[in-house]
Design a protein around this motif. Structure first.
Motif, PDB file in Angstrom:
ATOM      1  N   SER A   1       0.825  -1.206   0.000  1.00 30.86           N
ATOM      2  CA  SER A   1       0.000   0.000   0.000  1.00 30.86           C
ATOM      3  C   SER A   1       0.863   1.262   0.000  1.00 30.86           C
ATOM      4  N   LEU A   2       2.068   1.177   0.583  1.00 34.87           N
ATOM      5  CA  LEU A   2       2.939   2.355   0.565  1.00 34.87           C
ATOM      6  C   LEU A   2       3.417   2.664  -0.847  1.00 34.87           C
ATOM      7  N   GLN A   3       3.738   1.628  -1.613  1.00 34.02           N
ATOM      8  CA  GLN A   3       4.097   1.851  -3.016  1.00 34.02           C
ATOM      9  C   GLN A   3       2.918   2.452  -3.779  1.00 34.02           C
ATOM     10  N   ALA A   4       1.725   1.911  -3.542  1.00 31.25           N
ATOM     11  CA  ALA A   4       0.538   2.420  -4.220  1.00 31.25           C
ATOM     12  C   ALA A   4       0.236   3.852  -3.811  1.00 31.25           C
ATOM     13  N   LEU A   5       0.478   4.184  -2.529  1.00 28.10           N
ATOM     14  CA  LEU A   5       0.259   5.546  -2.048  1.00 28.10           C
ATOM     15  C   LEU A   5       1.194   6.526  -2.756  1.00 28.10           C
ATOM     16  N   ALA A   6       2.480   6.179  -2.810  1.00 28.69           N
ATOM     17  CA  ALA A   6       3.451   7.058  -3.458  1.00 28.69           C
ATOM     18  C   ALA A   6       3.124   7.232  -4.940  1.00 28.69           C
ATOM     19  N   ALA A   7       2.721   6.150  -5.589  1.00 31.21           N
ATOM     20  CA  ALA A   7       2.382   6.238  -7.011  1.00 31.21           C
ATOM     21  C   ALA A   7       1.146   7.105  -7.235  1.00 31.21           C
ATOM     22  N   ALA A   8       0.145   6.942  -6.375  1.00 31.51           N
ATOM     23  CA  ALA A   8      -1.102   7.690  -6.542  1.00 31.51           C
ATOM     24  C   ALA A   8      -0.872   9.195  -6.401  1.00 31.51           C
ATOM     25  N   HIS A   9       0.023   9.575  -5.487  1.00 31.69           N
ATOM     26  CA  HIS A   9       0.319  10.990  -5.281  1.00 31.69           C
ATOM     27  C   HIS A   9       1.497  11.469  -6.139  1.00 31.69           C
ATOM     28  N   ALA A  10       2.133  10.536  -6.869  1.00 31.88           N
ATOM     29  CA  ALA A  10       3.296  10.864  -7.700  1.00 31.88           C
ATOM     30  C   ALA A  10       4.385  11.549  -6.876  1.00 31.88           C
ATOM     31  N   ILE A  11       4.741  10.882  -5.758  1.00 33.70           N
ATOM     32  CA  ILE A  11       5.778  11.405  -4.866  1.00 33.70           C
ATOM     33  C   ILE A  11       6.746  10.280  -4.521  1.00 33.70           C
ATOM     34  N   PRO A  12       7.984  10.615  -4.141  1.00 32.13           N
ATOM     35  CA  PRO A  12       8.900   9.594  -3.630  1.00 32.13           C
ATOM     36  C   PRO A  12       8.597   9.318  -2.161  1.00 32.13           C
ATOM     37  N   LEU A  13       8.952   8.126  -1.713  1.00 32.89           N
ATOM     38  CA  LEU A  13       8.760   7.778  -0.305  1.00 32.89           C
ATOM     39  C   LEU A  13       9.884   8.309   0.578  1.00 32.89           C
ATOM     40  N   THR A  14      10.976   8.719  -0.006  1.00 31.84           N
ATOM     41  CA  THR A  14      12.111   9.186   0.775  1.00 31.84           C
ATOM     42  C   THR A  14      12.572  10.546   0.281  1.00 31.84           C
ATOM     43  N   ALA A  15      13.043  11.362   1.218  1.00 34.87           N
ATOM     44  CA  ALA A  15      13.717  12.595   0.844  1.00 34.87           C
ATOM     45  C   ALA A  15      15.124  12.241   0.360  1.00 34.87           C
ATOM     46  N   LEU A  16      15.791  13.170  -0.302  1.00 31.83           N
ATOM     47  CA  LEU A  16      17.093  12.900  -0.903  1.00 31.83           C
ATOM     48  C   LEU A  16      18.104  12.475   0.165  1.00 31.83           C
ATOM     49  N   GLY A  17      18.598  11.255   0.039  1.00 30.33           N
ATOM     50  CA  GLY A  17      19.611  10.746   0.947  1.00 30.33           C
ATOM     51  C   GLY A  17      19.142  10.552   2.376  1.00 30.33           C
ATOM     52  N   ALA A  18      17.824  10.546   2.609  1.00 35.04           N
ATOM     53  CA  ALA A  18      17.284  10.480   3.972  1.00 35.04           C
ATOM     54  C   ALA A  18      16.562   9.154   4.189  1.00 35.04           C
ATOM     55  N   PRO A  19      16.457   8.721   5.443  1.00 33.71           N
ATOM     56  CA  PRO A  19      15.750   7.474   5.736  1.00 33.71           C
ATOM     57  C   PRO A  19      14.240   7.664   5.766  1.00 33.71           C
ATOM     58  N   LEU A  20      13.533   6.561   5.672  1.00 33.79           N
ATOM     59  CA  LEU A  20      12.077   6.521   5.852  1.00 33.79           C
ATOM     60  C   LEU A  20      11.784   5.599   7.017  1.00 33.79           C
ATOM     61  N   LEU A  21      10.964   6.056   7.959  1.00 33.39           N
ATOM     62  CA  LEU A  21      10.547   5.206   9.058  1.00 33.39           C
ATOM     63  C   LEU A  21       9.104   4.770   8.828  1.00 33.39           C
ATOM     64  N   VAL A  22       8.848   3.466   8.903  1.00 33.65           N
ATOM     65  CA  VAL A  22       7.499   2.922   8.763  1.00 33.65           C
ATOM     66  C   VAL A  22       7.024   2.494  10.149  1.00 33.65           C
ATOM     67  N   THR A  23       5.880   3.008  10.561  1.00 32.52           N
ATOM     68  CA  THR A  23       5.381   2.703  11.894  1.00 32.52           C
ATOM     69  C   THR A  23       3.866   2.535  11.852  1.00 32.52           C
ATOM     70  N   THR A  24       3.272   2.352  13.030  1.00 31.92           N
ATOM     71  CA  THR A  24       1.827   2.147  13.126  1.00 31.92           C
ATOM     72  C   THR A  24       1.168   3.355  13.778  1.00 31.92           C
ATOM     73  N   GLY A  25      -0.128   3.480  13.565  1.00 32.36           N
ATOM     74  CA  GLY A  25      -0.871   4.533  14.219  1.00 32.36           C
ATOM     75  C   GLY A  25      -0.811   4.418  15.725  1.00 32.36           C
ATOM     76  N   ARG A  26      -0.816   3.193  16.232  1.00 27.63           N
ATOM     77  CA  ARG A  26      -0.750   2.980  17.678  1.00 27.63           C
ATOM     78  C   ARG A  26       0.531   3.581  18.266  1.00 27.63           C
ATOM     79  N   ARG A  27       1.648   3.348  17.607  1.00 24.84           N
ATOM     80  CA  ARG A  27       2.930   3.849  18.122  1.00 24.84           C
ATOM     81  C   ARG A  27       3.045   5.358  17.928  1.00 24.84           C
ATOM     82  N   LEU A  28       2.553   5.862  16.813  1.00 29.36           N
ATOM     83  CA  LEU A  28       2.601   7.306  16.596  1.00 29.36           C
ATOM     84  C   LEU A  28       1.796   8.028  17.671  1.00 29.36           C
ATOM     85  N   ALA A  29       0.650   7.450  18.054  1.00 28.63           N
ATOM     86  CA  ALA A  29      -0.201   8.073  19.061  1.00 28.63           C
ATOM     87  C   ALA A  29       0.451   8.063  20.438  1.00 28.63           C
TER      88      ALA A  29
END
Length: 258
Positions: free
Chosen positions: A142-170
């Motif tokens: 779904s993350l690949q589909a999300l990025a494609a739908a919005h035509a955006i990259p999942l990562t900033a230039l040379g930066a990491p991406l953190l994948v987490t859950t709503g429970r942990r973010l809250a």
């Protein structure tokens, strides 16, 4: 021997299937289709439609009822018991419909590697009398589909991406000095608990499907619209699958852990 294929099928669009996924479906002696609560019948129908499109009349499918998770138990204890009950349901369905062994396929939403428990459940099947060999066929997440739908990259230039859950973010808030955060399994709009200053959100529901819905913009202005849209869509369809990407200005992210 049971050869179990966990096949990533993307996010509901038959065009997301890889050739490897199609080959694994055609090779299966049995495709198991999960049946959950009545309001999610559309998910069962989508899997059945994918089987019909790929395998046609030759498809041998069987449905099984997915047990519910006990909300009264602590979260991790409840999930552990729930996985055990699902493994028992798989084992019973396989024994009933394929008693002599063979190739069984399960169609996994997205990909088995990302916030999906199919592999953990499959690991419990060897507790039965018949040994199980597991094969994974990757799918579009779904993350690949999300990025494609919005035509955006999942990562900033040379930066990491953190994948987490709503429970942990809250419960934990913005994770340190990370600039980009992808959030899944958020039933409570955890993004509303963040300080929205300097933060952009890209949100999507039913990604890749006919009812796909997308919203994006500054978090302060977009968060209420996302909550309203989620409420409307859940009422209309009886279920919702969504995820989102958050980007915090680099200067703001650097200062967040000070």
């Amino acid at each position: 021997m049971i050869a179990l294929s966990l096949i990533g099928i993307g996010t509901g669009n038959p065009d997301h299937l890889t050739r490897a996924a199609e080959a694994a479906m055609r090779a299966a002696d049995l495709i198991l289709l999960p049946r959950k609560r009545a309001e999610t019948a559309e998910l069962l129908d989508l899997r059945a439609a994918i089987c019909a499109a790929v395998v046609g009349d030759a498809a041998r499918t069987a449905t099984f009822d997915v047990p519910g998770r006990d909300p009264a138990l602590p979260y991790l204890d409840g999930v552990d018991a729930w996985h055990g009950a699902i493994a028992a349901a798989w084992r019973e369905a396989i024994a009933r419909h394929l008693p002599g062994g063979g190739r069984v396929a399960l169609l996994v939403w997205g990909d088995p590697s990302l916030y999906d428990s199919s592999l953990r459940i499959a690991a419990r099947l060897d507790a039965g009398a018949i040994p199980v060999m597991v094969e994974v066929v990757p799918g579009i997440t779904s993350l690949q589909a999300l990025a494609a739908a919005h035509a955006i990259p999942l990562t900033a230039l040379g930066a990491p991406l953190l994948v987490t859950t709503g429970r942990r973010l809250a419960t934990e808030g913005w994770p340190g000095d990370i600039e980009m955060v992808a959030v899944m399994l958020d039933s409570g709009c955890a993004f509303e608990q963040l300080d929205p200053a300097g933060t952009t959100i890209w949100w999507g529901a039913y990604l890749g499907m006919a009812q796909q819905s997308l919203l994006a913009g500054p978090l302060a202005a977009t968060a209420p619209a996302i909550r309203d849209e989620r409420t409307l869509l859940r009422a209309r369809h009886g279920w919702i699958m969504d995820c989102y990407l958050l980007r915090r200005d680099a200067a703001r992210a650097d200062a967040s852990d000070r």
